[in-house]
Write an enzyme that holds these catalytic residues in place. Structure first.
Site, PDB file in Angstrom:
ATOM      1  N   TYR A 171       0.837  -1.203   0.000  1.00 34.44           N
ATOM      2  CA  TYR A 171       0.000   0.000   0.000  1.00 34.44           C
ATOM      3  C   TYR A 171       0.871   1.251   0.000  1.00 34.44           C
ATOM      4  O   TYR A 171       0.652   2.176  -0.800  1.00 34.44           O
ATOM      5  CB  TYR A 171      -0.920   0.010   1.220  1.00 34.44           C
ATOM      6  CG  TYR A 171      -1.745   1.274   1.333  1.00 34.44           C
ATOM      7  CD1 TYR A 171      -2.777   1.532   0.438  1.00 34.44           C
ATOM      8  CD2 TYR A 171      -1.482   2.226   2.327  1.00 34.44           C
ATOM      9  CE1 TYR A 171      -3.528   2.704   0.518  1.00 34.44           C
ATOM     10  CE2 TYR A 171      -2.223   3.388   2.424  1.00 34.44           C
ATOM     11  CZ  TYR A 171      -3.248   3.619   1.514  1.00 34.44           C
ATOM     12  OH  TYR A 171      -3.983   4.779   1.599  1.00 34.44           O
ATOM     13  N   LYS A 175       1.149   4.352  -2.865  1.00 41.02           N
ATOM     14  CA  LYS A 175       0.857   5.762  -2.605  1.00 41.02           C
ATOM     15  C   LYS A 175       2.078   6.647  -2.847  1.00 41.02           C
ATOM     16  O   LYS A 175       1.946   7.818  -3.212  1.00 41.02           O
ATOM     17  CB  LYS A 175       0.325   5.939  -1.184  1.00 41.02           C
ATOM     18  CG  LYS A 175      -0.941   5.152  -0.887  1.00 41.02           C
ATOM     19  CD  LYS A 175      -1.999   5.274  -1.983  1.00 41.02           C
ATOM     20  CE  LYS A 175      -2.742   6.588  -1.942  1.00 41.02           C
ATOM     21  NZ  LYS A 175      -3.843   6.625  -2.959  1.00 41.02           N
ATOM     22  N   THR A 208     -12.862   6.587   7.021  1.00 37.82           N
ATOM     23  CA  THR A 208     -13.632   6.182   5.845  1.00 37.82           C
ATOM     24  C   THR A 208     -13.615   4.665   5.777  1.00 37.82           C
ATOM     25  O   THR A 208     -12.873   3.998   6.504  1.00 37.82           O
ATOM     26  CB  THR A 208     -13.027   6.745   4.543  1.00 37.82           C
ATOM     27  OG1 THR A 208     -11.798   6.047   4.270  1.00 37.82           O
ATOM     28  CG2 THR A 208     -12.756   8.230   4.644  1.00 37.82           C
TER      29      THR A 208
END
Length: 304
Positions: A171, A175, A208
């Site tokens: 991840y 990014k 989120t």
């Protein structure tokens, strides 16, 4: 709260716009007068988001179009559909992504899922939409990264994590790749005298479904450290978390190659922040861009 400047007459694409920071960004752009296209993997969820935004702003201009960033054919179809419309595109907000997928998973095209969804898909989308962006008077591409990228590096010898897969490392690499894409696009704009502004953002620690949807993919579950962090690290809602991306996309003070995030790293109002050293290397950015062109089969030369 950041006040989005007037966006009447502008057309914007927001990826991952059915929830979280994407939905909030789409809502605020629509409120400011932009014609917003919700680019979503699941159209039904996109329609629900559209109805929610229209309930708050009945006069908003909002369309829903399917886009799966993990699938090159879906990216191509989405871009071709916009190009067929023949209208300039003023704003592209690369917001969608997946996070910390527990087991190595591949996209339909054989890419590691996090690299494919978070970087290669947005790369292909951005390059294929350049013809529309460059017909707008002052186009912008705003790309969402993450604070986790600060401790990442690009492993060109194992870019797809085939030999050694770690959910958090894959991840973070994806990014960091987003930061490098933002930087190289900014450099291209200067070199080719494009009117385009490319800027980046990170949302801090924003609550989120990104934090749970990735770790629970394919029956996985968040690790102990992730579960602990969810409870003890200061966090903020999507309303605040979307603001760095909105700032990059709309603020008159945003700069080409600029990077924006919460004042106190994980929470707070938006401020300009420094890219990590690993994201400032133009040679690495150019090498990664070339690798992305090879992997996706999409290039600036073919798009323009």
């Amino acid at each position: 709260m950041y006040q989005v400047p007037d966006q009447h007459g502008k057309r914007a694409v927001v990826t991952g716009a059915n929830s979280g920071t994407g939905k909030e960004a789409a809502k605020r752009l629509a409120e400011a007068g932009a014609h917003v296209i919700l680019a979503v993997r699941t159209p039904g969820k996109g329609e629900q988001a559209r109805e929610e935004i229209l309930a708050a702003h009945p006069g908003a201009l909002i369309d829903v179009r399917p886009l799966d960033l993990a699938d090159r054919s879906s990216v191509r179809s989405f871009a071709d559909g916009l190009i067929a419309d023949g209208r300039p595109l003023d704003l592209l907000l690369n917001n969608a992504g997946v996070m910390n997928v527990p087991r190595r998973t591949e996209t339909p095209d054989g890419f590691e899922l996090q690299l494919g969804s978070n970087y290669l898909g947005p790369f292909a989308l951005t390059v294929q939409l350049l013809p529309l962006l460059l017909t707008a008077p002052a186009p912008r591409v705003a790309t969402m990264s993450s604070g986790t990228a600060n401790r990442a590096r690009i492993d060109f010898d194992d870019l797809q994590s085939t030999r050694d897969y770690s959910p958090t490392r894959a991840y973070a690499q994806s990014k960091l790749a987003d930061m490098l894409m933002m930087l190289h696009l900014a450099n291209l704009a200067v070199q080719r005298d494009w009117p385009l502004l490319s800027a980046g953002a990170h949302p801090g620690y924003t609550r989120t479904n990104l934090m749970t949807s990735g770790p629970t993919l394919n029956g996985g579950r968040p690790g102990r450290l992730e579960s602990l962090l969810y409870r003890i690290v200061p966090s903020q809602g999507p309303e605040q978390g979307a603001e760095p991306l909105l700032y990059a996309a709309t603020s008159p003070d945003a700069t080409n190659g600029g990077y924006y995030g919460p004042r106190w790293s994980v929470v707070g109002p938006t401020k300009a922040t420094s890219l990590p050293r690993s994201a400032q290397d133009r040679a690495v950015a150019a090498r990664l861009w070339a690798e992305a062109q090879k992997l996706t089969g999409v290039s600036v030369a073919d798009s323009l």
